[in-house]
Scaffold this active site. Structure first.
Site, PDB file in Angstrom:
ATOM      1  N   ASN A 219       0.851  -1.197   0.000  1.00  0.00           N
ATOM      2  CA  ASN A 219       0.000   0.000   0.000  1.00  0.00           C
ATOM      3  C   ASN A 219       0.882   1.240   0.000  1.00  0.00           C
ATOM      4  O   ASN A 219       1.761   1.377   0.856  1.00  0.00           O
ATOM      5  CB  ASN A 219      -0.908  -0.010   1.231  1.00  0.00           C
ATOM      6  CG  ASN A 219      -2.013   1.025   1.145  1.00  0.00           C
ATOM      7  OD1 ASN A 219      -1.861   2.066   0.521  1.00  0.00           O
ATOM      8  ND2 ASN A 219      -3.133   0.733   1.780  1.00  0.00           N
ATOM      9  N   CYS A 224      -5.272   0.984  -1.164  1.00  0.00           N
ATOM     10  CA  CYS A 224      -5.857  -0.332  -0.894  1.00  0.00           C
ATOM     11  C   CYS A 224      -6.982  -0.647  -1.866  1.00  0.00           C
ATOM     12  O   CYS A 224      -7.182  -1.801  -2.255  1.00  0.00           O
ATOM     13  CB  CYS A 224      -6.344  -0.404   0.545  1.00  0.00           C
ATOM     14  SG  CYS A 224      -7.440   0.953   1.018  1.00  0.00           S
ATOM     15  N   ASP A 483      -5.431  -8.651   1.631  1.00  0.00           N
ATOM     16  CA  ASP A 483      -5.488  -7.382   2.368  1.00  0.00           C
ATOM     17  C   ASP A 483      -4.138  -6.694   2.230  1.00  0.00           C
ATOM     18  O   ASP A 483      -3.232  -6.890   3.049  1.00  0.00           O
ATOM     19  CB  ASP A 483      -5.829  -7.656   3.827  1.00  0.00           C
ATOM     20  CG  ASP A 483      -6.128  -6.375   4.600  1.00  0.00           C
ATOM     21  OD1 ASP A 483      -5.946  -5.289   4.035  1.00  0.00           O
ATOM     22  OD2 ASP A 483      -6.552  -6.470   5.765  1.00  0.00           O
TER      23      ASP A 483
END
Length: 1132
Positions: A219, A224, A483
């Site tokens: 990131n 994101c 993630d």
């Protein structure tokens, strides 16, 4: 000591085994659980966990007979549960605290020798119980859940029980926990199945590649949302294969979106570590601000697809994206009573579905294709049939193999006047049949059944959210959570239930936070799970095409140049890393010679400073060599000779450069091979604080007859008879200063003795008159007396002499710049590079250019130099300075007495912008001073069409002059011009009307000037009719927006008819007009609007200063209130 262990562990108590009355009439005492009732105690300290299964459980009891004699730290006997050995770790006197400390320690039964297997783990619930050895109803217990690993193989409670209470009565009992120096310590263990491999994981040293086979994306700050989309597209393997087939062999990743995307995809395939996206965002043309701005996934997807589709044109994958992602829908209007239908087919890349008020995906699709009935006042105008009742709607004609569904989780709340997030529960299935949402004649060759492939999740609220993706990479594989840089296995609950959104009816009986859940929020005495993580985008794959869409890529599908270039870059990075590690062993040597000096056009003998280095041509910059600090002069000479292709290294020698008191850098003494010092020692002794060693390289002359080296003449030092000096030539006709090399002169020779050398060097006639100047320092240039000796005029080793031809009076007339070297040096010292840009984008002259100007130049010199570049009249150019931010600062007046430095430097700041905006005008600035500049907006189609004009009229002119200019600019006929009306607007409200004889000088600058063509109502106005102002506001009358206008009120007219005329006057379309509420607004500051009804007569209600307010959404504000403030873009 003794141990009690069960031969067969007893099952824990189930909650269902304990009946609980719904409404007890009196308090029920909970059953007393004894410390030696192992089944009951297991149920207490290791209760069932929601959605988690146990594999095995066990317990043991450690009987301690001599508590006071225990060591400070000791282990209890080991016992087995599962494939692990468990021990109690006891600190009877506390672990640096005034409490008994008790822990549970775990290790595998089988000894592990392989280092790769040292990352064992086991998830367990456990409880530790310290009890009285006689009365087992007296005890203290603590329990926890933990993931035991080599790094955290023991876990427990440092403050288990206070030491001061250990041997006194326990709570309200008659005996203490430790009685007669005896006590029991029991441990209860329940091993929990780890469905994802990350249950209770702390993620220290977590390796996504090793655990899942996949890697994440780093990131950059707020990217994101992009990472989740990229992972989804990456695992759409048909798309990845299509992207790989875009030709990019000759592209650069920083400017090519396809190549940068290919590199990201390839690294996701092959890297063992998280992949960066900086190259990709740079290829988009993004800066740091964009990387820290969160955008909409759907918006990014559309912009990216549009860019890639354009890059695929005329390649073998032309149309691949349309084939993969594009479906078709039909918009229609079908009359109910007559045979008439109007329809239009259009492509779609994704479908936006309502969430609010919809229980599930099926209901959202039904809502999307819901038919609207057009009747009553809203009848449809059917060609050939007039107004008819009709049905209006959309229906799908086909769905693509990869279906992107955007769930409308963000919407504008008109009540609260802000964007809000919809967290309502909305269920979506693993599989859905979309046949019922298609036109009847849709192809039925394959079922329209779709399988869930991806869920893109938004977690958080409107302004502080986070995106991640849940994806199923393989047809029959597991689900994974992507993630950012972490990838983990995911359960069906994480994919589905936890992303449906908030269910206001769902209750949780326990005040417990389970993995993957948010803390419960108390509402009305109960706990309701408040969810802010929910699905935002769904990816479905057509079941019959899933094998094609997810077909694995073969090795030949990857462009060959990708691994080759990445491996090459990896080797270069490794070389740079090694270079950084060995940096302390090396130093840099910078060398100037005649090769560079004769291409140099600045002050001193070389561009040593960073600023001068950047401004100079590459061939004029010092040569830079990285050498070992232990190298000698001989080593350096041989290295330089080899690099420059010089056969005999003895033909070159180096002079060390020293910094003089006047801050110039000049040669001092030659460096001989016999010098025993290393280059580092020479630098420390001669160059002082200089970051590198700076040298002058002298090349020996070769005798053409004997082909031998002519001995060196200059020896350096204060008493040397021969001097090494540098010559520069100033050409006033080209305004240039150029190095002409170095030469040897006698210290006692007359200065004029150098003239023959110069005339021969320049190939000038022998009698040419020459002026000489000494460059002492950039700010000190002195004329040299040629009849004296070099010693008498104080010429030293390494001095710079600048020469030029002596100019006649006729020569002086031809030169527009500096006439002599002294003034040119002053220009070099004060010069600044000015960037000139056109002020207006629609200006006829659009050239952007740069000019070197002196900070001492005045306005006349500035305008003349710019005019010479643009080939226009200098009196027709107007200049405007700018702020560092790029915004306009001030117009420079032609009568200004300031120089450029003063024009650019305003205020106390030392920083200034070197950008000046220019305009090439149709008239001179002197004539412009007699004009009044007006910005006028011409309105057509009511107030819906705007045309902006810049108007110049005489300062003593009137609105009649403005009308004449407008006639030409707007191409108006005489009849149209006769109907024009001018009015002013301030703060989105009417200021006044401007009659034809109104002076333009009286128009206030802060007023917006509008012009419109009067309608028939205005031209046929009767005496009893009167004007009223109509303006726009949103909710509060003071929140005005839009363009106000004059409107004619008719006596006795009901507002229903007035409203119809208002729509025609404003030019609003039906759909837009339906959303407007109308109110009568008084001029007083805090008056409340009186909303109007159709039967009311505004003519009778409105007083002199009242206005009609149109209450509707300010779309300019709405754009700024969107979830993403800055529009997303891809430049390349």
């Amino acid at each position: 000591m003794s141990v009690d262990t069960p031969s067969t562990p007893s099952p824990p108590l189930e909650v269902s085994q304990v009946p609980l009355p719904d409404k007890p009439t009196e308090p029920v005492e909970p059953p007393i659980i004894l410390a030696d009732d192992h089944a009951a105690m297991m149920g207490k300290v290791c209760p069932p966990l929601e959605d988690l299964e146990s594999e095995e459980e066990g317990y043991f009891t450690w009987h301690i007979d001599s508590w006071r004699k225990l060591e400070k730290r000791l282990h209890g006997p080991a016992f087995k549960c599962g494939n692990f050995e468990w021990k109690v770790l006891l600190f009877p006197a506390g672990n640096a605290v005034d409490c008994v400390s008790v822990y549970l320690e775990c290790c595998p039964l089988q000894k592990i020798t392989d280092e790769d297997d040292q990352d064992w783990s086991v998830c367990a619930q456990f409880g530790l119980v310290l009890s009285n050895y006689r009365d087992t109803s007296i005890y203290a217990e603590h329990h926890a859940s933990h993931r035991f690993t080599p790094e955290e193989k023991d876990w427990g409670f440092t403050k288990f029980y206070e030491l001061r209470k250990l041997t006194v009565k326990h709570e309200d009992q008659d005996v203490p926990l430790v009685e007669d120096d005896k006590a029991n310590v029991s441990a209860y263990v329940k091993i929990i199945k780890d469905p994802t491999g990350v249950l209770w994981h702390n993620f220290i040293n977590y390796n996504s590649k090793k655990e899942t086979g996949y890697v994440g994306l780093r990131n950059q700050g707020a990217t994101c949302y992009m990472n989740s989309l990229l992972q989804s597209l990456y695992f759409t393997k048909y798309f990845r294969k299509a992207v790989y087939q875009i030709p990019t062999e000759n592209d650069e990743p920083i400017s090519s979106v396809p190549l940068a995307l290919q590199r990201v995809f390839y690294q996701l395939q092959t890297s063992a570590h998280p992949v960066g996206t900086l190259e990709l965002t740079r290829s988009f043309g993004w800066d740091t601000t964009d990387a820290f701005t969160q955008h909409d996934v759907q918006e990014l997807n559309r912009v990216l697809m549009d860019n890639l589709e354009g890059k695929m044109k005329s390649t073998k994958v032309d149309g691949a994206l349309t084939e993969l992602f594009v479906g078709q829908m039909k918009s229609f209007v079908k009359c109910i009573n007559v045979d008439f239908e109007s329809s239009r087919s259009e492509d779609f890349w994704d479908i936006q579905l309502n969430v609010k008020g919809m229980r599930n995906l099926h209901e959202s699709f039904k809502d999307y294709i819901q038919v609207e009935t057009l009747n009553g006042e809203n009848q449809y105008q059917a060609t050939g049939f007039g107004l008819q009742d009709a049905e209006k709607g959309v229906i799908f004609q086909s769905f693509p193999p990869v279906l992107h569904l955007q769930l409308k989780r963000f919407e504008y709340d008109f009540t609260r006047d802000m964007m809000v997030k919809i967290n309502d529960r909305h269920e979506f299935p693993l599989e859905i049949d979309l046949q019922e949402f298609l036109v009847p004649d849709a192809s039925k060759d394959e079922p329209w059944v779709y399988v869930l492939h991806g869920v893109l999740v938004h977690s958080g609220d409107l302004n502080a959210g986070h995106y991640y993706a849940l994806l199923k990479p393989e047809k029959d594989g597991y689900w994974y959570k992507f993630d950012d840089d972490r990838v983990t296995r995911a359960t069906f609950k994480e994919v589905l239930d936890e992303n449906y959104g908030e269910d206001p009816h769902q209750q949780s009986p326990l005040n417990t936070t389970f993995p993957g859940q948010y803390p419960p929020i108390r509402q009305f005495g109960k706990f309701s799970l408040k969810r802010h993580s929910n699905a935002y985008m769904l990816v479905y794959l057509r079941k019959s095409r899933i094998d094609t869409v997810l077909a694995p890529l073969a090795e030949e599908d990857t462009p060959r140049h990708l691994p080759e270039r990445l491996e090459h870059e990896l080797r270069e990075e490794e070389a740079r890393r090694k270079e950084r590690e060995e940096q302390h062993l090396y130093m840099y040597v910078r060398i100037m010679s005649n090769r560079q000096f004769m291409n140099y056009h600045g002050v001193d003998i070389g561009p040593w400073s960073d600023e001068a280095h950047e401004e100079s041509a590459p061939e004029a910059r010092p040569m830079t060599f990285k050498v070992l600090k232990t190298s000698t002069i001989k080593d350096l000479r041989e290295r330089v000779a080899k690099d420059l292709g010089i056969d005999d290294s003895l033909t070159i020698r180096f002079w060390v450069m020293v910094s003089r008191q006047n801050k110039t850098l000049r040669p001092d003494i030659p460096l001989l091979d016999a010098l025993p010092r290393t280059l580092e020692e020479i630098k420390e002794r001669q160059s002082g604080k200089s970051p590198d060693l700076r040298l002058w390289m002298e090349e020996a002359l070769i005798d053409p007859e004997s082909n031998t080296i002519i001995p060196w003449q200059a020896e350096g030092g204060q008493t040397a008879s021969k001097l090494l000096i540098f010559l520069k030539y100033f050409d006033p006709f080209t305004q240039s200063l150029t190095g002409m090399g170095c030469c040897i002169v006698g210290r006692n020779d007359k200065v004029s003795d150098i003239f023959p050398y110069i005339t021969k060097l320049m190939q000038w006639p022998a009698h040419t008159q020459i002026d000489l100047y000494e460059e002492i320092q950039p700010s000190m240039i002195e004329s040299i007396k040629v009849k004296q000796s070099f010693a008498q005029v104080e010429i030293q080793e390494g001095d710079v002499i600048c020469f030029q031809k002596h100019l006649s009076d006729s020569d002086l007339v031809k030169i527009s710049g500096c006439h002599d070297a002294k003034s040119y040096y002053d220009f070099l010292r004060n010069r600044v590079l000015i960037v000139f840009k056109p002020r207006f984008q629609n200006a006829p002259v659009q050239e952007e250019f740069e000019l070197w100007l002196s900070l001492k130049d005045n306005y006349q010199q500035l305008s003349q130099k710019v005019a010479a570049h643009l080939k226009c009249d200098p009196s027709h150019i107007r200049f405007t300075t700018t702020q560092l931010s790029g915004s306009i600062k001030t117009i420079i007046k032609a009568t200004s007495t300031l120089n450029i430095g003063q024009m650019l430097h305003t205020g106390y700041s030392q920083m200034y912008s070197n950008v000046i905006l220019y305009e090439v005008l149709d008239l001179s600035l002197q004539e412009l001073e007699t004009k009044k500049a007006l910005k006028l907006t011409w309105l057509t189609d009511g107030i819906t069409q705007e045309y902006h004009y810049d108007i110049l009229v005489p300062k003593n002119g009137t609105m009649r002059d403005v009308l004449e200019v407008l006639k030409v600019k707007a191409n108006l006929s005489d009849e149209e011009a006769s109907r024009v009306r001018f009015f002013g607007v301030h703060m989105n409200k009417l200021h006044r009307l401007y009659p034809e004889d109104y002076s333009v000088l009286s128009i206030i600058d802060s007023t917006q000037l509008y012009a419109e063509e009067m309608i028939d109502d205005d031209l046929n106005k009767t005496d009893d009719e009167r004007y009223i102002e109509v303006y726009h506001f949103q909710k509060e009358p003071i929140r005005s927006h839009g363009i106000p206008f004059y409107f004619l009120l008719k006596p006795g007219e009901k507002f229903a008819d007035t409203k119809a005329r208002l729509q025609e006057r404003a030019g609003f379309k039906d759909k837009q007009f339906e959303k407007i509420k109308f109110a009568l607004v008084q001029r007083t500051q805090y008056s409340k609007p009186l909303y109007l009804e159709d039967e009311q007569v505004v003519y009778d209600m409105a007083e002199k200063d009242d206005a009609i307010g149109m209450d509707h959404l300010d779309k300019t504000t709405y754009k700024n209130l969107r979830h993403e403030q800055r529009a997303i873009f891809i430049k390349n």
